[in-house]
Each structure stands twice: as structure tokens, then as C-alpha cells.
Design a protein around this motif. Structure first.
Motif, mmCIF file in Angstrom:
data_model
loop_
_atom_site.group_PDB
_atom_site.id
_atom_site.type_symbol
_atom_site.label_atom_id
_atom_site.label_comp_id
_atom_site.label_asym_id
_atom_site.label_seq_id
_atom_site.Cartn_x
_atom_site.Cartn_y
_atom_site.Cartn_z
ATOM 1 N N VAL A 103 10.393 16.031 0.277
ATOM 2 C CA VAL A 103 10.130 15.948 -1.541
ATOM 3 C C VAL A 103 9.793 14.518 -1.342
ATOM 4 N N ASP A 104 8.900 14.073 -2.257
ATOM 5 C CA ASP A 104 8.646 12.180 -2.405
ATOM 6 C C ASP A 104 7.807 12.184 -3.748
ATOM 7 N N THR A 105 7.966 11.122 -5.175
ATOM 8 C CA THR A 105 7.143 11.317 -5.709
ATOM 9 C C THR A 105 6.561 9.301 -5.503
ATOM 10 N N VAL A 109 -1.840 3.846 -7.457
ATOM 11 C CA VAL A 109 -2.131 1.976 -8.085
ATOM 12 C C VAL A 109 -3.373 1.760 -7.002
ATOM 13 N N GLY A 110 -3.599 0.482 -8.401
ATOM 14 C CA GLY A 110 -4.482 -0.492 -7.217
ATOM 15 C C GLY A 110 -4.077 -0.957 -6.085
ATOM 16 N N SER A 111 -4.862 -1.859 -5.440
ATOM 17 C CA SER A 111 -4.291 -2.901 -4.643
ATOM 18 C C SER A 111 -3.332 -3.452 -3.973
ATOM 19 N N GLN A 112 -3.360 -3.932 -5.383
ATOM 20 C CA GLN A 112 -2.648 -5.115 -5.802
ATOM 21 C C GLN A 112 -1.357 -5.241 -6.003
ATOM 22 N N GLU A 113 -1.237 -3.452 -6.420
ATOM 23 C CA GLU A 113 -0.177 -3.651 -6.701
ATOM 24 C C GLU A 113 0.852 -2.380 -5.916
ATOM 25 N N ALA A 114 0.099 -2.563 -4.731
ATOM 26 C CA ALA A 114 1.160 -1.622 -3.890
ATOM 27 C C ALA A 114 2.266 -2.090 -3.346
ATOM 28 N N ASP A 115 3.532 -1.201 -3.216
ATOM 29 C CA ASP A 115 4.405 -1.444 -2.879
ATOM 30 C C ASP A 115 4.846 -0.113 -2.068
ATOM 31 N N PRO A 116 4.554 0.354 -0.792
ATOM 32 C CA PRO A 116 4.846 1.030 -0.345
ATOM 33 C C PRO A 116 6.356 1.540 -0.035
ATOM 34 N N ALA A 117 7.795 0.607 -0.239
ATOM 35 C CA ALA A 117 8.153 0.613 -0.203
ATOM 36 C C ALA A 117 9.422 0.880 -1.528
ATOM 37 N N ALA A 118 8.353 1.280 -2.520
ATOM 38 C CA ALA A 118 9.039 1.726 -3.495
ATOM 39 C C ALA A 118 8.045 2.641 -4.308
ATOM 40 N N LEU A 119 7.449 2.954 -2.862
ATOM 41 C CA LEU A 119 7.080 4.561 -3.092
ATOM 42 C C LEU A 119 5.443 4.063 -3.666
ATOM 43 N N ARG A 120 4.605 2.950 -3.712
ATOM 44 C CA ARG A 120 3.435 2.738 -5.225
ATOM 45 C C ARG A 120 2.976 2.887 -3.667
ATOM 46 N N VAL A 121 1.989 3.571 -3.949
ATOM 47 C CA VAL A 121 0.567 3.393 -2.551
ATOM 48 C C VAL A 121 -0.603 2.874 -3.775
ATOM 49 N N SER A 122 -1.514 2.551 -2.477
ATOM 50 C CA SER A 122 -3.056 2.131 -2.738
ATOM 51 C C SER A 122 -3.706 3.330 -3.129
ATOM 52 N N ASP A 123 -4.720 3.472 -4.090
ATOM 53 C CA ASP A 123 -5.518 3.926 -3.364
ATOM 54 C C ASP A 123 -6.584 3.716 -2.894
ATOM 55 N N ASP A 124 -6.274 2.922 -1.736
ATOM 56 C CA ASP A 124 -7.148 2.055 -0.987
ATOM 57 C C ASP A 124 -7.043 2.534 0.470
ATOM 58 N N SER A 125 -5.251 2.949 0.534
ATOM 59 C CA SER A 125 -4.713 3.044 1.446
ATOM 60 C C SER A 125 -5.108 4.653 2.154
#
Length: 157
Positions: A103-105, A109-125
Motif C-alpha cells: 500500500v502506498d499513497t 501533480v502536473g508534469s513539471q512537479e512529478a517526482d516518482p521517488a517522492a510518490l508524486r506522479v504526473s497526470d500525464d504518466s
């Protein structure tokens, strides 16, 4: 005439980019110009490695400035959705990997703020696209080279 691509980002990210652009165009540009001036004073430019390095640095700087200008000029500000019943930009989505049980949360975020290591994924991914507009309890499937991954949406904040 081709339409410029829009870059989705928060107002905070746009402000960070504007601040970085200002720094690069004022402080950093003067520093690089000074490096070139100093390197020129060393004499013959054909065998002057300091001059070559300074000119290379100047090229990198101008490229970075152009890149950030493009992002700023084509920014599309996105706001977190007030509704938490469906996944949207700004949502924090708790999901369970159906195969591994992990389980992860994730934050969408928008593409310019994506950081997969911090579990911030782009809506375009692929993962972000699969989550968009889904509701709690839905299972999403994502095709990856290794097969199909499935995630259950446990919670949306």
C-alpha cells in the motif's frame, strides 16, 4: 501555426521557475560574463582552455534560460480539486498493489512537479492517467512491459 504545448503546474512551481529564471538572467549571467572576460585576459584564445570552458558554460546557461522561459510562457496553472470523491490533480490517492499487497499513497501533480521517488506522479504518466477521475474502490490496470499491474484505490484525499 502549431499550438505550443502547455505545461501543467501549480502556482508555487511557476513562482519557483520565475525566481530561478530571474537568478539565471541577473546573477548567473553576470558571473559567466566575468569568467569569459577573465579568460580572455589570459591571451591567445585558440589554446585557452579557460575561455573554452567559460563559453561552454555560457551556452549551457543560455539553453537553461530558454528552457525555463518556455516553461513559464506556456504554463497552465492547475488547482487541486475541491471534490475528493474522484481522483484529480492535487489528489492524494492511497492504493494497494493487487499482486504484492503493498500500500502506498501517491499525489497526482502536473508534469513539471512529478517526482516518482517522492510518490508524486504526473497526470500525464501511465499510472497518473489510469488514476484520473476514478473513485474509491475501483481497480485500475496498467500495461507495462512485464505485464499488467493492478491497483485498488483505497482512499482519496
Amino acid at each position: 501555426m502549431s499550438k505550443e504545448a502547455k505545461f501543467k503546474m501549480s502556482q508555487e512551481r511557476l513562482d519557483e521557475l520565475k525566481e530561478e529564471l530571474h537568478y539565471l538572467q541577473t546573477v548567473r549571467e553576470k558571473e559567466v560574463a566575468q569568467q569569459i572576460k577573465e579568460a580572455r585576459s589570459f591571451g591567445d584564445l585558440t589554446e585557452n582552455s579557460e575561455y573554452d570552458e567559460a563559453k561552454t558554460e555560457q551556452g549551457k546557461l543560455y539553453s537553461k534560460i530558454a528552457e525555463i522561459k518556455n516553461l513559464v510562457e506556456n504554463a497552465e496553472i492547475v488547482y487541486a480539486s475541491e471534490k475528493t470523491d474522484r481522483v484529480g490533480i492535487g489528489s492524494k490517492v492511497k492504493v494497494r498493489d493487487m499482486e504484492l499487497g503493498k500500500v502506498d499513497t501517491y499525489e497526482i501533480v502536473g508534469s513539471q512537479e512529478a517526482d516518482p521517488a517522492a510518490l508524486r506522479v504526473s497526470d500525464d504518466s501511465p499510472f497518473g492517467k489510469a488514476l484520473m477521475d476514478k473513485v474509491k474502490g475501483e481497480v485500475i490496470s496498467i500495461d507495462v512491459p512485464a505485464g499488467v499491474l493492478q491497483f485498488e484505490i483505497l482512499k482519496i484525499d
